[in-house]
Each structure stands twice: as structure tokens, then as C-alpha cells.
Motif scaffolding. Structure first.
Motif, PDB file in Angstrom:
ATOM      1  N   THR A 134       0.802  -1.226   0.000  1.00 47.07           N
ATOM      2  CA  THR A 134       0.000   0.000   0.000  1.00 47.07           C
ATOM      3  C   THR A 134       0.835   1.278   0.000  1.00 47.07           C
ATOM      4  O   THR A 134       0.323   2.351  -0.335  1.00 47.07           O
ATOM      5  CB  THR A 134      -0.904   0.041   1.244  1.00 47.07           C
ATOM      6  OG1 THR A 134      -0.081   0.014   2.421  1.00 47.07           O
ATOM      7  CG2 THR A 134      -1.869  -1.127   1.262  1.00 47.07           C
ATOM      8  N   ASN A 138      -9.161   8.233   1.140  1.00 45.07           N
ATOM      9  CA  ASN A 138      -8.138   7.801   0.192  1.00 45.07           C
ATOM     10  C   ASN A 138      -7.349   6.614   0.753  1.00 45.07           C
ATOM     11  O   ASN A 138      -7.065   5.648   0.036  1.00 45.07           O
ATOM     12  CB  ASN A 138      -7.184   8.955  -0.123  1.00 45.07           C
ATOM     13  CG  ASN A 138      -6.121   8.557  -1.135  1.00 45.07           C
ATOM     14  OD1 ASN A 138      -6.431   8.235  -2.277  1.00 45.07           O
ATOM     15  ND2 ASN A 138      -4.859   8.561  -0.707  1.00 45.07           N
ATOM     16  N   THR A 139      -7.020   6.681   2.051  1.00 41.72           N
ATOM     17  CA  THR A 139      -6.295   5.576   2.690  1.00 41.72           C
ATOM     18  C   THR A 139      -7.129   4.305   2.681  1.00 41.72           C
ATOM     19  O   THR A 139      -6.619   3.208   2.416  1.00 41.72           O
ATOM     20  CB  THR A 139      -5.924   5.952   4.135  1.00 41.72           C
ATOM     21  OG1 THR A 139      -5.047   7.083   4.119  1.00 41.72           O
ATOM     22  CG2 THR A 139      -5.233   4.793   4.843  1.00 41.72           C
ATOM     23  N   GLN A 187      -9.442   3.508   0.552  1.00 39.47           N
ATOM     24  CA  GLN A 187      -9.496   3.009  -0.820  1.00 39.47           C
ATOM     25  C   GLN A 187      -8.231   2.230  -1.161  1.00 39.47           C
ATOM     26  O   GLN A 187      -8.284   1.183  -1.816  1.00 39.47           O
ATOM     27  CB  GLN A 187      -9.685   4.179  -1.793  1.00 39.47           C
ATOM     28  CG  GLN A 187     -11.072   4.792  -1.746  1.00 39.47           C
ATOM     29  CD  GLN A 187     -11.201   6.027  -2.619  1.00 39.47           C
ATOM     30  OE1 GLN A 187     -10.246   6.784  -2.804  1.00 39.47           O
ATOM     31  NE2 GLN A 187     -12.399   6.238  -3.169  1.00 39.47           N
ATOM     32  N   VAL A 188      -7.093   2.731  -0.710  1.00 37.85           N
ATOM     33  CA  VAL A 188      -5.821   2.035  -0.947  1.00 37.85           C
ATOM     34  C   VAL A 188      -5.824   0.676  -0.239  1.00 37.85           C
ATOM     35  O   VAL A 188      -5.424  -0.344  -0.817  1.00 37.85           O
ATOM     36  CB  VAL A 188      -4.638   2.891  -0.459  1.00 37.85           C
ATOM     37  CG1 VAL A 188      -3.340   2.082  -0.484  1.00 37.85           C
ATOM     38  CG2 VAL A 188      -4.493   4.141  -1.316  1.00 37.85           C
ATOM     39  N   GLY A 245      -8.153  -1.815  -1.984  1.00 31.22           N
ATOM     40  CA  GLY A 245      -7.530  -2.367  -3.188  1.00 31.22           C
ATOM     41  C   GLY A 245      -6.482  -3.406  -2.862  1.00 31.22           C
ATOM     42  O   GLY A 245      -6.406  -4.465  -3.503  1.00 31.22           O
ATOM     43  N   ALA A 246      -5.655  -3.149  -1.854  1.00 31.20           N
ATOM     44  CA  ALA A 246      -4.593  -4.079  -1.480  1.00 31.20           C
ATOM     45  C   ALA A 246      -5.148  -5.379  -0.904  1.00 31.20           C
ATOM     46  O   ALA A 246      -4.563  -6.451  -1.071  1.00 31.20           O
ATOM     47  CB  ALA A 246      -3.663  -3.422  -0.478  1.00 31.20           C
TER      48      ALA A 246
END
Length: 209
Positions: free
Chosen positions: A47, A67-68, A70-71, A74-75
């Protein structure tokens, strides 16, 4: 004392709710990471977030930005909403006032055998149903039924003395004694040694049962 003494500070209520949300998100992040057998170091590398930051997120010490999240989503290959699922679930609670417990009839109930259900929550996220009873035995009887059902059961003696059967063994229960057992074996009071007898019975079994 005025009603205002009992009013909650709206700022404190909001702060507690925000803290609960941070804790809920942190638990989900950790749970998804464990499901994928991923270390904090591996998630950090994937990430770009520092290990210290991830530790604070998982422990609910900080409120991660959108935003964090979302990251992280995704990870971890999960939808963003997955981090909020437990926080938004309805949590039930049952408060039964003294003398207001519901008297019910179970298999084997007879005169002098009183069962009061102290609360019941049906479907819940734990997958387990728990039924707490206050049982009062106030009259002797020549024949006692034995019960068998799914799950496990805990008895806690409050008053009186009972000789209790579980399978082919007998146990003498007195005030302060507890008895925890597999409820699939035949069980029930064999002899009422000292009346009246009162005890708590807490039964737990899978929701599917």
C-alpha cells in the motif's frame, strides 16, 4: 436533581461514535489481512503506508482518510464498504425488570416447576442463540423428566439444593455451585434435596438448530 444532569454532552456522544467507528474499521482491516495470511510489513509494502500507520489504523487509534481506505481496500481485494459492515450492524439488547420475566412452559414443566425466560435475541452475527432461564422448583415430585437438546448449558445455583443428573452421573448442587455440560446427554433434576430451589440455566446452541 434536574433532567439536565442526565443529558449527555452531544460532543462526547459524537466523539464516542467516531472512536467506535475507528475501532470497527481497524478490526476489519486486521481481519482481512489475517484472512490473506499477510503480515503488516507485506501490507505496508503493497500500500505504501508505513507500518506505524497501519498499526495505528488496526488498533483504532486514528481515523483513516477515504483515500487511505481506498488504498487498503484495493490491497486487500475487498470493497470499501466491507470496512464498515460491523459498525452498521444492529446490536440488540434485552433488559428485563425484576418480576417481569416471561413465564414459559417447557417440556416437562409441571406444577411447582417454574421457568422464567430472562431474555432472547434471535438472529445475530455470532451464529449462536443463548437462552437464559431462572428456574424455580418449589414442590417435590415423584418423577422428574430428563432433557436432551443441542448445545451446551450452564447451571448456577442460587437457593436450595438439588441432586442433578447428567448422563449416568449425579451431582449435588448447592448455592454458589455451577455446572457446565454438554446438553446432548440426558440431564435434569434427580432429587430436590432442599426446597425451594432456584438456579439460573443458560443454554447456548447454533442458530441453525
Amino acid at each position: 436533581m434536574t433532567d439536565t444532569a442526565f443529558r449527555q454532552d452531544p460532543h462526547k456522544v459524537r466523539d464516542r461514535r467516531e472512536k467506535n467507528l475507528e475501532v470497527a474499521i481497524g478490526r476489519e482491516v486486521r481481519a482481512f489481512r489475517h484472512q490473506q495470511d499477510m503480515t503488516v510489513a507485506e501490507l505496508s509494502e503493497k500500500t505504501g503506508l508505513s507500518m506505524g500507520m497501519l498499526s495505528k489504523i488496526e488498533n483504532g487509534n486514528i481515523s483513516p482518510s477515504l483515500n487511505t481506505l481506498q488504498v487498503l481496500a484495493g490491497a486487500l481485494s475487498v470493497p470499501l464498504t466491507a470496512f464498515f459492515r460491523r459498525f452498521e450492524e444492529r446490536r440488540e439488547a434485552v433488559h428485563v425488570k425484576n418480576g417481569e420475566a416471561v413465564e414459559i412452559h417447557r417440556a416437562g414443566t409441571r406444577a411447582g416447576h417454574q421457568y422464567n425466560l430472562l431474555g432472547h435475541i434471535g438472529s445475530n452475527s455470532s451464529g449462536v442463540v443463548v437462552e437464559p432461564y431462572l428456574i424455580t422448583l418449589s414442590e417435590t415430585s415423584d418423577v422428574f423428566p430428563t432433557f436432551q437438546h443441542d448445545g451446551i448449558e450452564l447451571l448456577y445455583m442460587l437457593e436450595g439444593e438439588v441432586r442433578y443428573r447428567h448422563g449416568d452421573r449425579l451431582y449435588d448442587l448447592a448455592p454458589g455451585d455451577s455446572f457446565f455440560f454438554d446438553a446432548d446427554a440426558p440431564h435434569g433434576p434427580e432429587e430436590l434435596t432442599r426446597l425451594p430451589a432456584r438456579f439460573l440455566s443458560i443454554i447456548a446452541y447454533p442458530q441453525s438448530s
